[in-house]
Design an enzyme around this catalytic site. Structure first.
Site, short mmCIF file in Angstrom:
data_model
loop_
_atom_site.label_atom_id
_atom_site.label_comp_id
_atom_site.label_asym_id
_atom_site.label_seq_id
_atom_site.Cartn_x
_atom_site.Cartn_y
_atom_site.Cartn_z
N HIS A 1 0.84 -1.20 0.00
CA HIS A 1 0.00 0.00 0.00
C HIS A 1 0.88 1.25 0.00
O HIS A 1 0.64 2.20 -0.77
CB HIS A 1 -0.91 -0.02 1.23
CG HIS A 1 -1.72 1.22 1.43
ND1 HIS A 1 -3.03 1.33 1.03
CD2 HIS A 1 -1.41 2.42 2.01
CE1 HIS A 1 -3.49 2.53 1.34
NE2 HIS A 1 -2.52 3.21 1.94
N GLU A 2 1.89 1.28 0.86
CA GLU A 2 2.77 2.46 0.95
C GLU A 2 3.63 2.60 -0.30
O GLU A 2 3.84 3.73 -0.79
CB GLU A 2 3.65 2.36 2.20
CG GLU A 2 2.88 2.29 3.50
CD GLU A 2 1.89 3.44 3.69
OE1 GLU A 2 2.13 4.53 3.12
OE2 GLU A 2 0.87 3.24 4.37
N HIS B 1 1.59 4.23 -2.91
CA HIS B 1 1.54 5.68 -2.73
C HIS B 1 2.73 6.34 -3.43
O HIS B 1 2.59 7.34 -4.14
CB HIS B 1 1.58 6.05 -1.25
CG HIS B 1 0.24 6.06 -0.58
ND1 HIS B 1 -0.86 6.70 -1.12
CD2 HIS B 1 -0.17 5.54 0.61
CE1 HIS B 1 -1.89 6.56 -0.30
NE2 HIS B 1 -1.50 5.85 0.75
N GLU C 1 -6.39 6.95 -1.30
CA GLU C 1 -6.31 5.75 -0.46
C GLU C 1 -6.90 4.53 -1.18
O GLU C 1 -6.34 3.43 -1.12
CB GLU C 1 -7.04 5.98 0.87
CG GLU C 1 -6.28 6.85 1.85
CD GLU C 1 -4.92 6.29 2.18
OE1 GLU C 1 -4.82 5.08 2.49
OE2 GLU C 1 -3.94 7.05 2.14
#
Length: 285
Positions: free
Chosen positions: A143-144, A147, A221
């Site tokens: 997930h990071e 980003h 997100e």
């Protein structure tokens, strides 16, 4: 106290730098600070300048404010796993290897920050390492990394810069109108009413602007969740989000909270940087 002092010193430095930039611009171009052009310059310099300085300092601020330990050479199996997992995911997404760090906190969280895709930091909390399975932690890291690969730090900075510029510009224009209506042209440099209404309008428009920024943050997100699901599987990402339902309240602040896997409390969903966990879980089904 350390965070407060760091916040004050950082913002003081930013204000001094931007003030110097404004002085040079006004002197070089002969612009009046009370003209429309002058107000627009002030709004743009402070609106974009503060956002981009914060972006370029984001890694340093994150390390200092959280006390994060950057893994330069793995000392444990856990650290080796973290570094190798992030390296594999970064290669998968076509970005340079981010710095990997651990910070001490009981919350289950992680965040990404940095001025560009190829100059970034991915940090995880000790609480995440103690309370998540490897599959769940792998999903959080994905997930990071998503980003970072999506360029979310720069995108959010640009959005914040635009809305900041509009907030400052509109507030000063309306404050000038009110000041002229109440005082006429008696105080050419701006009376106390100008400064009072400038502050009031900036607060009001700032609240509206935060709704816009939060909206884009929530969309971002969902995109990072989707990117993680594509890398490690939707089941792992859903499991990680389910685990966050039993999390401590986030202690991250500012942009770090916006890029964390978990968010803090918000007075309304409109102001929240993250969508509700159930909405994020359902979006992955």
């Amino acid at each position: 106290m350390k965070r407060i002092v760091l916040f004050l010193l950082t913002n003081l430095a930013v204000m001094l730098v931007l003030g110097l930039v404004l002085s040079v611009l006004f002197a070089f171009f002969g612009i009046s600070s009370r003209s429309i052009g002058g107000i627009l310059v002030i709004a743009a310099v402070f609106g974009f300048g503060g956002s981009f300085i914060s972006l370029f300092m984001s890694k340093w601020i994150a390390k200092k404010s959280t006390g994060a330990y950057v893994i330069e050479q793995a000392r444990t199996d856990t650290e080796q796993w973290l570094v190798s997992t992030v390296a594999e995911q970064a290669q998968q997404r076509g970005i340079k290897m981010p710095e990997v760090a651990i910070y001490d906190s009981p919350e289950i969280n992680a965040f990404a920050t940095g001025p560009s895709k190829n100059n970034s930091l991915v940090a995880v909390s000790s609480g995440l390492l103690h309370n998540m399975t490897k599959d769940e932690a792998q999903a959080v890291l994905a997930h990071e990394v998503s980003h970072v690969a999506n360029g979310d730090m720069v995108t959010l900075t640009l959005i914040q810069g635009v809305v900041n510029t509009f907030v400052i510009f509109l507030a000063k224009i309306l404050a000038g109108i009110v000041d002229n209506f109440l005082n006429g042209d008696e105080e050419e440099g701006g009376g106390w009413t100008y400064f009072v209404f400038d502050m009031v309008f900036q607060i009001l428009f700032g609240i509206l602007a935060s709704v816009i920024v939060a909206y884009f943050s929530r969309k971002r997100e969902f995109a990072a969740d989707k990117g993680a699901a594509e890398m490690v599987g939707a089941n792992k990402m859903r499991s990680a989000l389910e685990r966050l339902k039993h999390n401590h309240e986030s202690r991250l602040e500012g942009s770090m909270m916006a890029f964390g896997i978990a968010s803090g409390r918000s007075i309304s969903e409109m102001f929240a940087s993250h969508p509700p966990l159930d909405a994020r879980i359902n979006a992955l089904k």
